[in-house]
Design an enzyme around this catalytic site. Structure first.
Site, PDB file in Angstrom:
ATOM      1  N   LYS A 166     -22.853  -3.576  33.261  1.00 26.62           N
ATOM      2  CA  LYS A 166     -22.565  -3.955  34.913  1.00 26.62           C
ATOM      3  C   LYS A 166     -23.987  -2.576  35.086  1.00 26.62           C
ATOM      4  O   LYS A 166     -24.410  -3.229  36.088  1.00 26.62           O
ATOM      5  CB  LYS A 166     -21.645  -3.117  35.850  1.00 26.62           C
ATOM      6  CG  LYS A 166     -20.244  -3.688  35.590  1.00 26.62           C
ATOM      7  CD  LYS A 166     -18.551  -2.850  35.543  1.00 26.62           C
ATOM      8  CE  LYS A 166     -17.575  -3.842  35.312  1.00 26.62           C
ATOM      9  NZ  LYS A 166     -16.830  -3.084  34.930  1.00 26.62           N
ATOM     10  N   GLN A 173     -13.406   2.368  36.819  1.00 31.66           N
ATOM     11  CA  GLN A 173     -13.500   1.623  36.224  1.00 31.66           C
ATOM     12  C   GLN A 173     -11.778   1.795  35.369  1.00 31.66           C
ATOM     13  O   GLN A 173     -11.385   2.760  35.466  1.00 31.66           O
ATOM     14  CB  GLN A 173     -14.358   1.796  34.570  1.00 31.66           C
ATOM     15  CG  GLN A 173     -13.913   0.638  33.387  1.00 31.66           C
ATOM     16  CD  GLN A 173     -15.117  -0.134  33.443  1.00 31.66           C
ATOM     17  OE1 GLN A 173     -15.624  -0.520  34.833  1.00 31.66           O
ATOM     18  NE2 GLN A 173     -14.036  -0.942  32.289  1.00 31.66           N
ATOM     19  N   ASP A 208     -14.481  -4.986  43.917  1.00 33.61           N
ATOM     20  CA  ASP A 208     -12.822  -5.924  42.449  1.00 33.61           C
ATOM     21  C   ASP A 208     -11.896  -6.708  42.801  1.00 33.61           C
ATOM     22  O   ASP A 208     -11.190  -6.823  42.580  1.00 33.61           O
ATOM     23  CB  ASP A 208     -13.016  -4.145  41.666  1.00 33.61           C
ATOM     24  CG  ASP A 208     -12.682  -4.115  40.531  1.00 33.61           C
ATOM     25  OD1 ASP A 208     -13.362  -5.007  39.752  1.00 33.61           O
ATOM     26  OD2 ASP A 208     -12.806  -3.155  40.200  1.00 33.61           O
TER      27      ASP A 208
END
Ligand code: GUN
Length: 297
Positions: free
Chosen positions: A53, A97, A120
């Site tokens: 990422k 995460q 997200d």
């Protein structure tokens, strides 16, 4: 018939080129999009996702704010970091995460993220907006699946889509997105899961199958009709002594057999995978553009 293979790497590359142009336009207006990535602990798979990422951010000009926390970080410490990122104007997107170590309360952390920075698309506010068809950050993997279909010229409107798998990060959101009364949607959607009786009865009727069950060979050739479009979201490790690392990656679909009946199919790896990070970049750029709209209005 042997299927045309959907090249996820190529579609992702095209989208990243489009995003580079948007980032350059934002920079002309004094804005550098910023993504805060928060990683707790040392899980090797999570570390490699996070590194990918960060690398992708740098490639298109997004500022990547790297926060690596020890596995024993407390809930209070983690919440304080999320709050600091919520209040930092250089940060447009926040990504924690998952999974978090078991002593941490994951839903409390996700709820603490400012919905306007929730790139997200996991915050209940964004999930709710998506379900009722309002503008919201869309979760990255399902949004990547829709982009792959649309950019491969697949007619989604009126198609019968069968989704296999009901996870919160893929199955449920992709089913919801595809049934919206919108462009790149308007499908008839059937959602199958582990308690579905006679899954083949449904998959045989599908114009498009989205396999997101997390189990190899969930979709086999006898379960699909000729000409079906197949998107394989699965990423499963199977033992393979011929590989140096001792395993290989396979999806949820019996690729070699199903590709002989399908018209289009995604491989694993190289299908949906490259799209997930691309959609994260997309959401981060969109979040930065939203700040501009707020200033200009
Ligand atoms: N862990 C595995 N996939 C994801 C993802 O898309 N987002 C976050 N935050 N964690 C993940």
């Amino acid at each position: 018939m042997s299927a045309r293979i959907i090249d996820g790497k190529q579609v992702a590359k095209e989208m990243r080129e489009e995003l580079k142009v948007k980032v350059a336009t934002l920079k002309e207006q004094g804005i550098v999009p910023g993504l805060a990535v928060i990683l707790v602990g040392e899980d090797p798979a999570s570390k490699s996702y996070v590194s990918a990422k960060e690398k992708a951010c740098e490639e298109i000009g997004i500022f990547s704010d790297d926060n690596r926390l020890p596995a024993d970080v407390t809930q209070e410490e983690l919440m304080a970091i999320v709050e600091a990122k919520n209040n930092d104007p250089k940060i447009n997107g926040i990504l924690v995460q998952l999974p978090l170590p078991s002593h941490l309360n994951e839903s409390e952390v996700l709820l603490a993220i400012d919905p306007d920075k929730d790139v997200d698309g996991f915050h209940p506010i964004n999930v709710g907006k998506m379900v009722v068809g309002e503008k919201a950050f869309l979760p990255c993997t399902p949004h990547g699946v829709v982009q792959l279909l649309a950019r491969s010229g697949v007619e989604i409107e009126g198609a019968h889509v069968v989704v296999v798998g009901r996870s919160n990060i893929v199955g449920k959101p992709v089913a919801n997105m595809l049934l919206q009364k919108k462009e790149n949607a308007n499908a008839t959607v059937t959602l199958c899961h582990t308690r579905t009786k006679d899954m083949a009865h449904f998959t045989k009727q599908a114009d498009i199958i989205i396999a997101a069950a997390g189990r190899p060979n969930t979709v086999t050739a006898d379960m699909v009709k000729d000409g079906v479009v197949v998107i394989d979201v699965g990423v499963n490790r199977v033992e393979d002594a011929t590989k140096k690392r001792g395993y290989r990656l396979v999806g949820d679909v019996d690729f070699d057999a199903v590709k002989e009946k399908a018209s289009l199919i995604t491989p694993v790896p190289g299908g949906v995978g490259p799209m997930t990070i691309t959609m994260l970049l997309f959401n981060t750029v969109e979040s930065a553009e939203n700040t501009l709209e707020t200033v200009n209005n």
